[in-house]
Design an enzyme around this catalytic site. Structure first.
Site, mmCIF file in Angstrom:
data_model
loop_
_atom_site.group_PDB
_atom_site.id
_atom_site.type_symbol
_atom_site.label_atom_id
_atom_site.label_comp_id
_atom_site.label_asym_id
_atom_site.label_seq_id
_atom_site.Cartn_x
_atom_site.Cartn_y
_atom_site.Cartn_z
ATOM 1 N N LYS A 162 94.260 -108.877 -17.125
ATOM 2 C CA LYS A 162 93.309 -110.001 -16.989
ATOM 3 C C LYS A 162 93.340 -110.912 -18.222
ATOM 4 O O LYS A 162 93.268 -112.136 -18.093
ATOM 5 C CB LYS A 162 91.905 -109.428 -16.777
ATOM 6 C CG LYS A 162 90.814 -110.466 -16.637
ATOM 7 C CD LYS A 162 89.582 -109.836 -16.049
ATOM 8 C CE LYS A 162 89.021 -108.728 -16.912
ATOM 9 N NZ LYS A 162 88.103 -109.168 -17.957
ATOM 10 N N ARG A 192 99.970 -97.772 -22.752
ATOM 11 C CA ARG A 192 100.157 -98.830 -23.746
ATOM 12 C C ARG A 192 100.576 -98.257 -25.098
ATOM 13 O O ARG A 192 99.978 -97.282 -25.573
ATOM 14 C CB ARG A 192 98.817 -99.547 -23.916
ATOM 15 C CG ARG A 192 98.944 -101.012 -23.873
ATOM 16 C CD ARG A 192 97.753 -101.829 -23.606
ATOM 17 N NE ARG A 192 96.408 -101.299 -23.674
ATOM 18 C CZ ARG A 192 95.370 -101.886 -23.097
ATOM 19 N NH1 ARG A 192 95.548 -102.988 -22.402
ATOM 20 N NH2 ARG A 192 94.172 -101.388 -23.200
ATOM 21 N N ARG A 241 96.411 -96.793 -29.239
ATOM 22 C CA ARG A 241 95.066 -97.162 -29.671
ATOM 23 C C ARG A 241 94.160 -96.042 -29.213
ATOM 24 O O ARG A 241 94.237 -95.629 -28.055
ATOM 25 C CB ARG A 241 94.678 -98.457 -28.947
ATOM 26 C CG ARG A 241 94.154 -99.535 -29.849
ATOM 27 C CD ARG A 241 94.013 -100.840 -29.125
ATOM 28 N NE ARG A 241 93.042 -100.779 -28.037
ATOM 29 C CZ ARG A 241 92.795 -101.794 -27.227
ATOM 30 N NH1 ARG A 241 93.431 -102.933 -27.376
ATOM 31 N NH2 ARG A 241 91.908 -101.685 -26.269
#
Ligand code: AMP
Length: 223
Positions: free
Chosen positions: A13, A127, A162
């Site tokens: 997004k 990720r 992360r």
């Protein structure tokens, strides 16, 4: 041009929102970013919001709704905006709708990126961040941007994760809110989808499964 942007965490997004913002030269209003800014500055609002954000809960409507309506009333929003992260529940959707009607303003476009919950979760958890450059795309679950072994596919640098991307419980909580079609974020998107049936407002659905470039092409074609 007034645009709402919906999509689960992990749907791309942010990337697609940047494209829309660029095309129409709109201020990009992100509720999460406003909260983070307030937390960073140590404002009263930031202090109140932090406890909820840390738990992965929504900040209560009596804090969030006035904050967003106030932001949309500022000078740079006079000719439109791209709103991202708000509304996140049906009450917020209704209050936004009401405030716009009162101000004699209408929404022009609502965009929804559709992505299966399991895929969205994998995308977040897959990720990988390159230690040399955060913008080097690496994701162990996306074929087009798979790392080179355990190294960055762009520069060969080391990769790290992360910590909040690896917190399955926190991701689950956020997705519970997003995929809730009774009162949650999807319910608020559908509130506007129903309104779009009466005309005047366009509701654009994007398939979030293909790669970033393909989704962007679909988006540009539909705008
Ligand atoms: P985001 O960056 O959009 O994922 O938002 C980060 C956090 O800010 C969320 O997990 C919520 O705790 C809070 N937040 C952002 N937008 C809203 C909203 N519309 N309503 C309530 N809380 C929000």
């Amino acid at each position: 041009m007034r645009i709402l942007f919906f999509g689960p965490n992990g749907s791309g997004k942010g990337t697609q929102g940047a494209i829309v913002k660029e095309k129409y030269k709109l201020p990009h209003i992100e509720s999460g970013a406003i909260f983070r800014e307030n937390i960073g500055k140590g404002t009263e609002l930031g202090k109140k919001a932090k406890a909820f954000i840390d738990k992965g809960d929504l900040v209560p409507d009596d804090i969030t709704i006035p904050m967003i309506l106030d932001r949309l009333g500022q000078a740079d929003c006079k000719n439109g905006w791209l709103l991202d992260g708000f509304p996140r529940n049906v009450n917020q959707a209704k209050m936004l709708d009401e405030a716009l009607q009162k101000a004699g303003m209408g929404l022009d476009i609502v965009i929804e990126i559709v992505l299966d919950r399991e895929i969205a979760k994998n995308r977040i958890m897959g990720r990988r961040l390159c230690v040399n450059d955060n913008n080097h795309p690496n994701n162990i679950f996306i074929d087009a941007i798979k790392p080179n072994g355990d190294k960055c596919r762009v520069c060969g640098g080391d990769l790290k994760t992360r910590s909040d991307d690896q917190d399955e419980a926190a991701i689950g909580k956020r997705h519970d809110i997003y995929y809730d079609t009774a009162t949650g974020t999807l319910a608020s998107a559908y509130y506007f989808r129903d309104k779009a049936k009466a005309g005047g407002l366009r509701y654009i659905v994007l398939d979030g499964k293909p790669g970033v470039k393909e989704v962007a092409a679909e988006l540009m074609g539909k705008l």
